[in-house]
Scaffold this motif. Structure first.
Motif, PDB file in Angstrom:
ATOM      1  N   PHE A 122       7.845  -9.508 -10.724  1.00 52.67           N
ATOM      2  CA  PHE A 122       6.799  -9.562 -11.746  1.00 52.67           C
ATOM      3  C   PHE A 122       6.561 -10.969 -12.296  1.00 52.67           C
ATOM      4  N   LEU A 123       7.293 -11.945 -11.801  1.00 49.75           N
ATOM      5  CA  LEU A 123       7.103 -13.315 -12.273  1.00 49.75           C
ATOM      6  C   LEU A 123       5.906 -13.958 -11.589  1.00 49.75           C
ATOM      7  N   PRO A 124       5.320 -14.997 -12.173  1.00 47.88           N
ATOM      8  CA  PRO A 124       4.224 -15.707 -11.511  1.00 47.88           C
ATOM      9  C   PRO A 124       4.615 -16.100 -10.090  1.00 47.88           C
ATOM     10  N   GLY A 125       3.765 -15.767  -9.136  1.00 45.25           N
ATOM     11  CA  GLY A 125       4.069 -16.033  -7.744  1.00 45.25           C
ATOM     12  C   GLY A 125       4.818 -14.917  -7.055  1.00 45.25           C
ATOM     13  N   GLY A 126       5.270 -13.925  -7.812  1.00 46.97           N
ATOM     14  CA  GLY A 126       5.987 -12.788  -7.241  1.00 46.97           C
ATOM     15  C   GLY A 126       5.037 -11.797  -6.600  1.00 46.97           C
ATOM     16  N   SER A 127       5.608 -10.828  -5.882  1.00 43.65           N
ATOM     17  CA  SER A 127       4.787  -9.867  -5.147  1.00 43.65           C
ATOM     18  C   SER A 127       3.959  -8.965  -6.054  1.00 43.65           C
ATOM     19  N   HIS A 128       4.391  -8.769  -7.302  1.00 46.70           N
ATOM     20  CA  HIS A 128       3.692  -7.887  -8.242  1.00 46.70           C
ATOM     21  C   HIS A 128       3.448  -8.593  -9.580  1.00 46.70           C
ATOM     22  N   ALA A 129       3.099  -9.871  -9.485  1.00 38.49           N
ATOM     23  CA  ALA A 129       2.935 -10.683 -10.700  1.00 38.49           C
ATOM     24  C   ALA A 129       1.873 -10.141 -11.645  1.00 38.49           C
ATOM     25  N   ASP A 130       0.847  -9.497 -11.107  1.00 40.03           N
ATOM     26  CA  ASP A 130      -0.264  -9.036 -11.943  1.00 40.03           C
ATOM     27  C   ASP A 130      -0.133  -7.576 -12.354  1.00 40.03           C
ATOM     28  N   VAL A 131       0.966  -6.935 -12.014  1.00 37.03           N
ATOM     29  CA  VAL A 131       1.158  -5.522 -12.335  1.00 37.03           C
ATOM     30  C   VAL A 131       1.768  -5.391 -13.729  1.00 37.03           C
ATOM     31  N   ASP A 132       1.248  -4.460 -14.514  1.00 32.12           N
ATOM     32  CA  ASP A 132       1.851  -4.193 -15.820  1.00 32.12           C
ATOM     33  C   ASP A 132       2.156  -2.706 -15.944  1.00 32.12           C
ATOM     34  N   VAL A 133       2.639  -2.291 -17.104  1.00 32.27           N
ATOM     35  CA  VAL A 133       3.045  -0.892 -17.312  1.00 32.27           C
ATOM     36  C   VAL A 133       2.057  -0.155 -18.217  1.00 32.27           C
ATOM     37  N   LYS A 134       0.860  -0.692 -18.378  1.00 33.39           N
ATOM     38  CA  LYS A 134      -0.070  -0.160 -19.364  1.00 33.39           C
ATOM     39  C   LYS A 134      -1.095   0.809 -18.793  1.00 33.39           C
ATOM     40  N   GLY A 135      -0.852   1.309 -17.584  1.00 31.71           N
ATOM     41  CA  GLY A 135      -1.697   2.362 -17.044  1.00 31.71           C
ATOM     42  C   GLY A 135      -2.781   1.905 -16.101  1.00 31.71           C
ATOM     43  N   GLY A 136      -2.943   0.598 -15.924  1.00 27.43           N
ATOM     44  CA  GLY A 136      -3.996   0.100 -15.047  1.00 27.43           C
ATOM     45  C   GLY A 136      -3.572  -0.018 -13.596  1.00 27.43           C
ATOM     46  N   ASP A 137      -2.250   0.033 -13.349  1.00 29.37           N
ATOM     47  CA  ASP A 137      -1.712  -0.083 -11.998  1.00 29.37           C
ATOM     48  C   ASP A 137      -0.962   1.209 -11.683  1.00 29.37           C
ATOM     49  N   PHE A 138      -1.532   2.017 -10.801  1.00 35.93           N
ATOM     50  CA  PHE A 138      -1.008   3.367 -10.600  1.00 35.93           C
ATOM     51  C   PHE A 138       0.322   3.412  -9.861  1.00 35.93           C
ATOM     52  N   GLY A 139       0.797   2.274  -9.370  1.00 31.64           N
ATOM     53  CA  GLY A 139       2.124   2.240  -8.770  1.00 31.64           C
ATOM     54  C   GLY A 139       3.231   2.131  -9.796  1.00 31.64           C
ATOM     55  N   LEU A 140       2.854   1.913 -11.051  1.00 31.01           N
ATOM     56  CA  LEU A 140       3.835   1.745 -12.133  1.00 31.01           C
ATOM     57  C   LEU A 140       3.237   2.314 -13.419  1.00 31.01           C
TER      58      LEU A 140
END
Length: 216
Positions: A122-140
């Motif tokens: 989840f860090l900048p440059g990581g594979s899921h840097a733009d993913v959050d837990v607020k419901g906009g990314d259905f993988g999390l």
């Protein structure tokens, strides 16, 4: 209101316990988290809510904890208002549906090496840097998604992050004599909440200046 408060308290304490467990089991990640906390907060005071936006690595730790150990492994049940088709499956009207939040967040198609505790995703440059837990990314989606997303999302996320950061910053953590981090029991107990099967037993060791622990 009482039910909402109790539910929020239980889920928060569960995630905090999992975050400590994962950090203790991964000493290098724990050291990195403490180094960031020392750099941002220092050793003369405790973490405050205003510090949280600057804790880039620690926020990644919390996201990874929610991914591996969502407090509610299954979403609350929903009922199909009408017949529909989802991914080739026919859903009859009146069907009761549950979303496997736990399973989605461990899907290797979405999460490489899904069982590894890896905040760097989840860090900048990581594979899921733009993913959050607020419901906009259905993988999390530990808080759910859509119109019926958890009403306590913002409060719960802040409380989990602040409580975990305070414990990690203020104390070192030692396992009881005879126990080693590589043998730490990480078994899960699947109920309404995803709790540890065996409660975490550790000894806190103060790591800040004595004045930091004084109550004003």
């Amino acid at each position: 209101m009482q039910n909402l408060f109790v539910a929020g308290t239980d889920t928060t304490s569960t995630i905090v316990e999992w975050s400590l467990s994962e950090l203790i089991r991964n000493p290098a990640i724990l050291r990195q988290a403490q180094e960031e906390l020392d750099a941002v907060v220092g050793r003369g005071r405790l973490v405050s809510e205003s510090d949280l936006p600057r804790l880039t690595f620690f926020n990644a730790v919390i996201k990874e904890t929610f991914r591996l150990h969502p407090s509610t492994p299954l979403s609350l049940p929903r009922m199909a208002a009408q017949e529909c088709e989802v991914a080739g499956y026919r859903i009859p009207k009146g069907s009761e549906l549950l979303v496997n939040v736990w399973g989605i967040a461990r899907d290797p198609a979405l999460w490489p090496d899904p069982l590894a505790f890896r905040p760097a995703r989840f860090l900048p440059g990581g594979s899921h840097a733009d993913v959050d837990v607020k419901g906009g990314d259905f993988g999390l989606i530990p808080f759910g998604a859509g119109r019926r997303i958890c009403a306590g999302l913002s409060w719960g996320l802040r409380m989990v992050t602040l409580a975990s950061a305070t414990l990690v910053h203020a104390f070192g953590w030692e396992l009881p004599a005879g126990q080693s981090v590589d043998k730490l029991n990480m078994e899960e107990a699947f109920t309404l909440l995803l709790q540890r099967a065996v409660p975490l037993m550790v000894h806190p060791v103060p790591r800040l200046l004595p004045s930091a622990y004084e109550i004003a």
